[in-house]
Design a protein around this motif. Structure first.
Motif, PDB file in Angstrom:
ATOM      1  N   UNK A 217       0.820  -1.224   0.000  1.00  0.00           N
ATOM      2  CA  UNK A 217       0.000   0.000   0.000  1.00  0.00           C
ATOM      3  C   UNK A 217       0.843   1.258   0.000  1.00  0.00           C
ATOM      4  N   UNK A 218       1.997   1.237   0.638  1.00  0.00           N
ATOM      5  CA  UNK A 218       2.824   2.429   0.699  1.00  0.00           C
ATOM      6  C   UNK A 218       3.414   2.804  -0.659  1.00  0.00           C
ATOM      7  N   UNK A 219       3.433   1.866  -1.603  1.00  0.00           N
ATOM      8  CA  UNK A 219       3.986   2.144  -2.925  1.00  0.00           C
ATOM      9  C   UNK A 219       2.913   2.434  -3.969  1.00  0.00           C
ATOM     10  N   UNK A 220       1.660   2.174  -3.630  1.00  0.00           N
ATOM     11  CA  UNK A 220       0.559   2.401  -4.564  1.00  0.00           C
ATOM     12  C   UNK A 220       0.037   3.831  -4.424  1.00  0.00           C
ATOM     13  N   UNK A 221      -0.203   4.475  -5.544  1.00  0.00           N
ATOM     14  CA  UNK A 221      -0.849   5.795  -5.567  1.00  0.00           C
ATOM     15  C   UNK A 221      -2.281   5.563  -6.034  1.00  0.00           C
ATOM     16  N   UNK A 222      -3.213   5.698  -5.118  1.00  0.00           N
ATOM     17  CA  UNK A 222      -4.607   5.346  -5.358  1.00  0.00           C
ATOM     18  C   UNK A 222      -5.471   6.603  -5.391  1.00  0.00           C
ATOM     19  N   UNK A 223      -6.200   6.763  -6.482  1.00  0.00           N
ATOM     20  CA  UNK A 223      -7.073   7.933  -6.651  1.00  0.00           C
ATOM     21  C   UNK A 223      -8.515   7.492  -6.792  1.00  0.00           C
ATOM     22  N   UNK A 224      -9.421   8.276  -6.200  1.00  0.00           N
ATOM     23  CA  UNK A 224     -10.844   8.080  -6.453  1.00  0.00           C
ATOM     24  C   UNK A 224     -11.510   9.441  -6.535  1.00  0.00           C
ATOM     25  N   UNK A 225     -12.791   9.434  -6.904  1.00  0.00           N
ATOM     26  CA  UNK A 225     -13.464  10.689  -7.226  1.00  0.00           C
ATOM     27  C   UNK A 225     -14.831  10.783  -6.562  1.00  0.00           C
ATOM     28  N   UNK A 226     -15.326  12.040  -6.488  1.00  0.00           N
ATOM     29  CA  UNK A 226     -16.616  12.325  -5.861  1.00  0.00           C
ATOM     30  C   UNK A 226     -17.355  13.376  -6.668  1.00  0.00           C
ATOM     31  N   UNK A 227     -18.638  13.226  -6.825  1.00  0.00           N
ATOM     32  CA  UNK A 227     -19.564  14.222  -7.378  1.00  0.00           C
ATOM     33  C   UNK A 227     -20.886  13.595  -7.779  1.00  0.00           C
ATOM     34  N   UNK A 228     -20.849  12.543  -8.583  1.00  0.00           N
ATOM     35  CA  UNK A 228     -22.065  12.005  -9.183  1.00  0.00           C
ATOM     36  C   UNK A 228     -22.940  11.290  -8.150  1.00  0.00           C
ATOM     37  N   UNK A 229     -24.242  11.145  -8.448  1.00  0.00           N
ATOM     38  CA  UNK A 229     -25.177  10.560  -7.475  1.00  0.00           C
ATOM     39  C   UNK A 229     -24.773   9.148  -7.041  1.00  0.00           C
ATOM     40  N   UNK A 230     -24.822   8.943  -5.724  1.00  0.00           N
ATOM     41  CA  UNK A 230     -24.556   7.625  -5.158  1.00  0.00           C
ATOM     42  C   UNK A 230     -25.771   7.049  -4.451  1.00  0.00           C
ATOM     43  N   UNK A 231     -26.765   7.885  -4.213  1.00  0.00           N
ATOM     44  CA  UNK A 231     -28.030   7.394  -3.658  1.00  0.00           C
ATOM     45  C   UNK A 231     -29.108   8.420  -3.961  1.00  0.00           C
ATOM     46  N   UNK A 232     -30.352   7.995  -3.876  1.00  0.00           N
ATOM     47  CA  UNK A 232     -31.472   8.891  -4.127  1.00  0.00           C
ATOM     48  C   UNK A 232     -31.570   9.931  -3.027  1.00  0.00           C
ATOM     49  N   UNK A 233     -32.150  11.061  -3.364  1.00  0.00           N
ATOM     50  CA  UNK A 233     -32.359  12.095  -2.365  1.00  0.00           C
ATOM     51  C   UNK A 233     -31.576  13.347  -2.696  1.00  0.00           C
ATOM     52  N   UNK A 234     -31.914  14.466  -2.049  1.00  0.00           N
ATOM     53  CA  UNK A 234     -31.303  15.757  -2.382  1.00  0.00           C
ATOM     54  C   UNK A 234     -29.832  15.863  -2.034  1.00  0.00           C
ATOM     55  N   UNK A 235     -29.325  15.011  -1.134  1.00  0.00           N
ATOM     56  CA  UNK A 235     -27.918  15.080  -0.752  1.00  0.00           C
ATOM     57  C   UNK A 235     -27.126  13.872  -1.251  1.00  0.00           C
ATOM     58  N   UNK A 236     -27.620  13.239  -2.301  1.00  0.00           N
ATOM     59  CA  UNK A 236     -26.960  12.042  -2.805  1.00  0.00           C
ATOM     60  C   UNK A 236     -25.839  12.294  -3.783  1.00  0.00           C
TER      61      UNK A 236
END
Length: 326
Positions: free
Chosen positions: A80-99
């Motif tokens: 894990x210390x040698x891996x550069x791991x990226x992920x992202x946030x924005x698109x809907x992940x659940x129903x509702x106004x704060x999803x």
């Protein structure tokens, strides 16, 4: 494998990043061509063996199952210390106004959800997937700063937006002493070069790493014009990005083929070499649904295009409509 610093940081990343949108549970995603876990693991293992240490996914890919599959594979095969791991946030992940979106609530919730799916305590790069027109950028940047200061992300990045928006975010962070973006994941390839107008000069000036997505135009730069694949026939996002300008792009694709034939190399080598020779590009994000796709991409690192070849590839380009964001 060759390694470069990620923008103005001390972080070393491989000059190719493995994009993980192709991995997940097809039934939970809009792309029927994604690979299940059994077919994904050999590709991730091969990437690590080839020296790739940079992996990019997103919470929305296959409804979180890409993160789960990638996380398990990296935990089994990598340090894990040698891996550069990226992920992202924005698109809907659940129903509702704060999803969805980039509110403080969404960001602080989604980073925890991503870490749980990935099976790790932190990500190396946390990326906003799009610009949120409904949340003040001050709120977003402060929340991302808290994510970094809490140790849940080492760096932050952005993706797919107008240059003025990216500049505004950088200014807000600098003004308030918050964490700045270190990377821009934008749409850039030989048949879509609109980012050269404003975004690439901005990134050069601000020492931001560019990690282009769709570097092969969803495969269009790597095959004969008449050839189709399961993905090309079913990927509606690909069609929306490239079908409108297909005839104008054809000459570019043919010149990629001609140079590749003259050099005796796969077309992917030429398309990626063009990107890798751009000053601001750190690591194109390559997708792979076969081991051979990965091996061909790694081979591109040995190609150096001449100024004459670059001019030949670039000369037929015509302006395109902006696609990928609004």
């Amino acid at each position: 494998m060759e390694y470069v610093k990620l923008g103005n940081t001390g972080l070393d990343v491989s000059k190719l990043c493995l994009g993980c949108m192709s991995f997940g549970v097809a039934e939970r995603w809009l792309h029927p061509w994604v690979l299940n876990e059994e077919r994904t693991r050999p590709i991730i293992k091969k990437a690590l063996e080839a020296g790739i240490n940079f992996f990019d996914t997103a919470n929305v890919y296959s409804d979180g199952t890409s993160e789960e599959i990638v996380g398990r594979a990296l935990n089994d095969y990598a340090n894990r210390d040698e891996v550069v791991l990226a992920t992202k946030v924005f698109f809907p992940m659940h129903d509702g106004p704060n999803g969805s979106g980039l509110s403080r609530k969404a960001i602080l919730s989604e980073i925890d959800n991503s870490l749980k799916r990935l099976g790790t305590d932190y990500v190396d790069l946390y990326i906003i997937h799009r610009w949120d027109y409904d949340t003040p950028i001050e709120e977003t940047m402060e929340a991302l700063h808290e994510v970094v200061k809490s140790g849940k992300a080492r760096y932050i990045g952005a993706s797919a937006m107008h240059a003025w928006q990216f500049q505004k975010a950088l200014h807000v962070a600098e003004k308030n002493g918050w964490t700045r973006f270190v990377s821009m994941q934008n749409h850039l390839n030989l048949i879509y070069r609109e980012e050269e107008r404003e975004m690439l000069p901005l990134c050069r000036e601000e020492k931001i790493a560019v990690t282009p997505y769709s570097p092969l135009a969803s495969g269009r730069l790597t095959r004969d014009w008449s050839e189709t694949t399961h993905r090309s026939e079913t990927d509606q996002i690909q069609k929306s990005k490239y079908d409108a300008t297909a005839e104008a792009d054809r000459l570019v694709v043919e010149r990629v083929a001609a140079i590749a034939e003259k050099r005796g190399v796969p077309r992917i080598h030429i398309a990626l070499a063009w990107l890798l020779q751009k000053e601001t590009v750190a690591a194109p994000i390559i997708g792979a649904t076969k081991i051979s796709h990965l091996e061909d991409a790694v081979g591109a690192l040995s190609i150096k295009l001449s100024p004459e070849e670059i001019n030949l590839l670039e000369e037929p380009y015509v302006p395109h409509q902006i696609v990928g964001f609004k």
